[in-house]
Scaffold this motif. Structure first.
Motif, PDB file in Angstrom:
ATOM      1  N   VAL A 299       0.854  -1.181   0.000  1.00  0.00           N
ATOM      2  CA  VAL A 299       0.000   0.000   0.000  1.00  0.00           C
ATOM      3  C   VAL A 299       0.892   1.233   0.000  1.00  0.00           C
ATOM      4  O   VAL A 299       1.829   1.328   0.810  1.00  0.00           O
ATOM      5  N   LEU A 300       0.613   2.153  -0.900  1.00  0.00           N
ATOM      6  CA  LEU A 300       1.306   3.428  -0.913  1.00  0.00           C
ATOM      7  C   LEU A 300       0.506   4.444  -0.116  1.00  0.00           C
ATOM      8  O   LEU A 300      -0.688   4.636  -0.352  1.00  0.00           O
ATOM      9  N   VAL A 301       1.163   5.081   0.841  1.00  0.00           N
ATOM     10  CA  VAL A 301       0.568   6.164   1.616  1.00  0.00           C
ATOM     11  C   VAL A 301       1.504   7.358   1.491  1.00  0.00           C
ATOM     12  O   VAL A 301       2.709   7.232   1.758  1.00  0.00           O
ATOM     13  N   ASP A 302       0.977   8.490   1.058  1.00  0.00           N
ATOM     14  CA  ASP A 302       1.805   9.649   0.720  1.00  0.00           C
ATOM     15  C   ASP A 302       2.885   9.240  -0.278  1.00  0.00           C
ATOM     16  O   ASP A 302       4.016   9.708  -0.234  1.00  0.00           O
ATOM     17  N   ALA A 306       3.919   1.764   2.689  1.00  0.00           N
ATOM     18  CA  ALA A 306       3.657   1.973   4.113  1.00  0.00           C
ATOM     19  C   ALA A 306       2.891   0.828   4.748  1.00  0.00           C
ATOM     20  O   ALA A 306       2.652   0.845   5.963  1.00  0.00           O
ATOM     21  N   ALA A 307       2.477  -0.163   3.949  1.00  0.00           N
ATOM     22  CA  ALA A 307       1.724  -1.297   4.495  1.00  0.00           C
ATOM     23  C   ALA A 307       1.755  -2.418   3.470  1.00  0.00           C
ATOM     24  O   ALA A 307       2.081  -2.210   2.300  1.00  0.00           O
ATOM     25  N   THR A 308       1.421  -3.607   3.923  1.00  0.00           N
ATOM     26  CA  THR A 308       1.153  -4.733   3.037  1.00  0.00           C
ATOM     27  C   THR A 308      -0.323  -5.060   3.144  1.00  0.00           C
ATOM     28  O   THR A 308      -1.001  -4.654   4.092  1.00  0.00           O
ATOM     29  N   TRP A 309      -0.843  -5.807   2.155  1.00  0.00           N
ATOM     30  CA  TRP A 309      -2.265  -6.128   2.196  1.00  0.00           C
ATOM     31  C   TRP A 309      -2.528  -7.509   1.637  1.00  0.00           C
ATOM     32  O   TRP A 309      -1.727  -8.072   0.890  1.00  0.00           O
ATOM     33  N   THR A 310      -3.667  -8.055   1.997  1.00  0.00           N
ATOM     34  CA  THR A 310      -4.112  -9.343   1.491  1.00  0.00           C
ATOM     35  C   THR A 310      -5.632  -9.380   1.543  1.00  0.00           C
ATOM     36  O   THR A 310      -6.272  -8.478   2.115  1.00  0.00           O
ATOM     37  N   VAL A 311      -6.221 -10.387   0.944  1.00  0.00           N
ATOM     38  CA  VAL A 311      -7.672 -10.573   0.997  1.00  0.00           C
ATOM     39  C   VAL A 311      -7.971 -11.669   2.000  1.00  0.00           C
ATOM     40  O   VAL A 311      -7.411 -12.767   1.913  1.00  0.00           O
ATOM     41  N   SER A 319      -1.652  -4.436   6.803  1.00  0.00           N
ATOM     42  CA  SER A 319      -0.760  -4.427   7.965  1.00  0.00           C
ATOM     43  C   SER A 319       0.213  -3.265   7.814  1.00  0.00           C
ATOM     44  O   SER A 319       1.121  -3.315   6.971  1.00  0.00           O
ATOM     45  N   PRO A 320       0.053  -2.208   8.609  1.00  0.00           N
ATOM     46  CA  PRO A 320       0.943  -1.041   8.483  1.00  0.00           C
ATOM     47  C   PRO A 320       2.392  -1.384   8.802  1.00  0.00           C
ATOM     48  O   PRO A 320       2.682  -2.214   9.661  1.00  0.00           O
ATOM     49  N   LEU A 321       3.284  -0.701   8.100  1.00  0.00           N
ATOM     50  CA  LEU A 321       4.718  -0.828   8.358  1.00  0.00           C
ATOM     51  C   LEU A 321       5.231   0.331   9.208  1.00  0.00           C
ATOM     52  O   LEU A 321       6.401   0.350   9.593  1.00  0.00           O
ATOM     53  N   ARG A 322       4.365   1.295   9.462  1.00  0.00           N
ATOM     54  CA  ARG A 322       4.668   2.426  10.343  1.00  0.00           C
ATOM     55  C   ARG A 322       3.371   2.896  10.960  1.00  0.00           C
ATOM     56  O   ARG A 322       2.276   2.432  10.595  1.00  0.00           O
ATOM     57  N   ARG A 323       3.472   3.807  11.909  1.00  0.00           N
ATOM     58  CA  ARG A 323       2.271   4.339  12.551  1.00  0.00           C
ATOM     59  C   ARG A 323       1.542   5.282  11.587  1.00  0.00           C
ATOM     60  O   ARG A 323       2.162   6.158  10.973  1.00  0.00           O
TER      61      ARG A 323
END
Length: 345
Positions: A299-302, A306-311, A319-323
């Motif tokens: 997941v791209l944030v800004d 910043a996160a990984t994702w799954t279904v 699942s965030p990689l940072r706050r």
């Protein structure tokens, strides 16, 4: 020489990759603009296109595959890519040597002493009827019992004989094993003779620039295309990144302000927005560099990973990689809900 910091490169990358604003372009035009999409996981390009094309209809990509206007084949880096038929025909011959050498490098011992010309001729003869075949069927037909089946099959379909993967492989919500058919049979003509690489460089910069020659090499698997770069230099502009590397670019290509807001975007596994560079710090921290190589969806944030994702249970879980800030959590949750609706309804 102007220095572009990581944030300036990030916004340029997002603009070229159609990740700042969803595009109003056709699916065919988008695949072409991106110079293809990595696609060893057959359903992943649908997510990549959903994140880039406004009101994306997945049936449009399936129709392009059935109409033979888009194909699945080994090309850049010897990985399976989804490309327009025109690009495969134009680029395949330029990649032939790299494809062959990468297979031989992987299976050096198993393939030692194999007569490559004889094997290629045998493979073409078997497939000349235009019928799709599995790798196992092709290996059995060429009858080389002294060579292990897996290396022999990969040498044939990824290194020696230009083939495409026939549908239903790659169709929306359709499961289908890999069945290979001669590229020339599928598209009606042989690939073009090898080009000098200038078109590849220009197309790469349009979709990925500003970029260094090492980035071109990392994306294509080719040896940096130095002759093409030299020939094009008078028509290109140059920058430097914060590490001092020279970056090449097209004069009129978009380079948005580093302050431009970047929306949340969910990327599929192996997306070339990450894998298309040697230096990926413009979009991902070094600590997370290998997430996409490992097949993680991100997941791209800004504008940054910043996160990984799954279904999971018909929902998109991340699942965030940072706050995250409260606003970021809300934006990610909203995009996750929209993606889940696309994927499971």
């Amino acid at each position: 020489m102007t220095v572009l910091d990581a944030r300036a490169l990030n916004r340029a990358t997002l603009a070229r990759q159609l990740l700042l604003d969803r595009a109003d372009t056709s699916v065919l035009g988008t695949v072409g603009h991106l110079c293809g999409m990595q696609a060893q996981e057959p359903q992943e390009p649908f997510v990549g296109l959903w994140s880039r094309v406004r009101d994306f209809d997945p049936s449009a990509l399936s129709e392009l595959l059935l109409e033979r206007r888009v194909v699945r084949t080994h090309l850049m880096r010897r990985t399976v890519h989804l490309l327009t038929a025109e690009d495969v025909l134009a680029w395949r011959s330029r990649h032939d040597s790299m494809l062959r050498q990468r297979v031989l490098g992987t299976y050096r011992r198993e393939l030692d002493g194999v007569d490559l010309d004889s094997l290629a001729a045998a493979g073409r003869a078997v497939m000349s009827d235009g019928q799709p075949r599995t790798m196992a069927e092709l290996v059995q037909a060429v009858a080389r019992p002294e060579v292990p089946a897996r290396p022999l099959g990969e040498l044939l379909i990824a290194g020696l004989v230009p083939v495409v993967q026939a549908p239903p492989r790659g169709l929306w919500r359709t499961k289908g094993g890999v069945r290979n058919v001669l590229l020339s049979s599928w598209l009606g003509r042989e690939p073009d003779p090898p080009s000098d690489g200038r078109d590849l460089v220009l197309r790469y910069l349009a979709a990925f620039g500003p970029a260094a020659t090492a980035d071109i090499r990392a994306w294509s698997g080719l040896a940096g295309l130095p002759a093409a770069v030299k020939a094009l230099r008078p028509s290109l502009i140059t920058f430097r990144d914060e590490r001092g590397r020279e970056l090449l670019d097209l004069p009129d290509a978009p380079r948005p302000s580093p302050d431009m807001p970047a929306p949340v975007r969910f990327l599929p596994a192996f997306d070339n927005a990450l894998l298309g560079y040697d230096d990926r710090t413009r979009i991902v921290d070094d600590a997370h560099r290998n997430l996409s190589v490992a097949g993680e969806r991100v997941v791209l944030v800004d504008g940054r990973v910043a996160a990984t994702w799954t279904v999971r249970d018909n929902a998109v879980a991340y699942s965030p990689l940072r706050r995250f800030t409260r606003a970021e959590r809300s934006a990610v949750a909203g995009e996750a809900e929209a993606l889940a609706k696309f994927l499971v309804t």
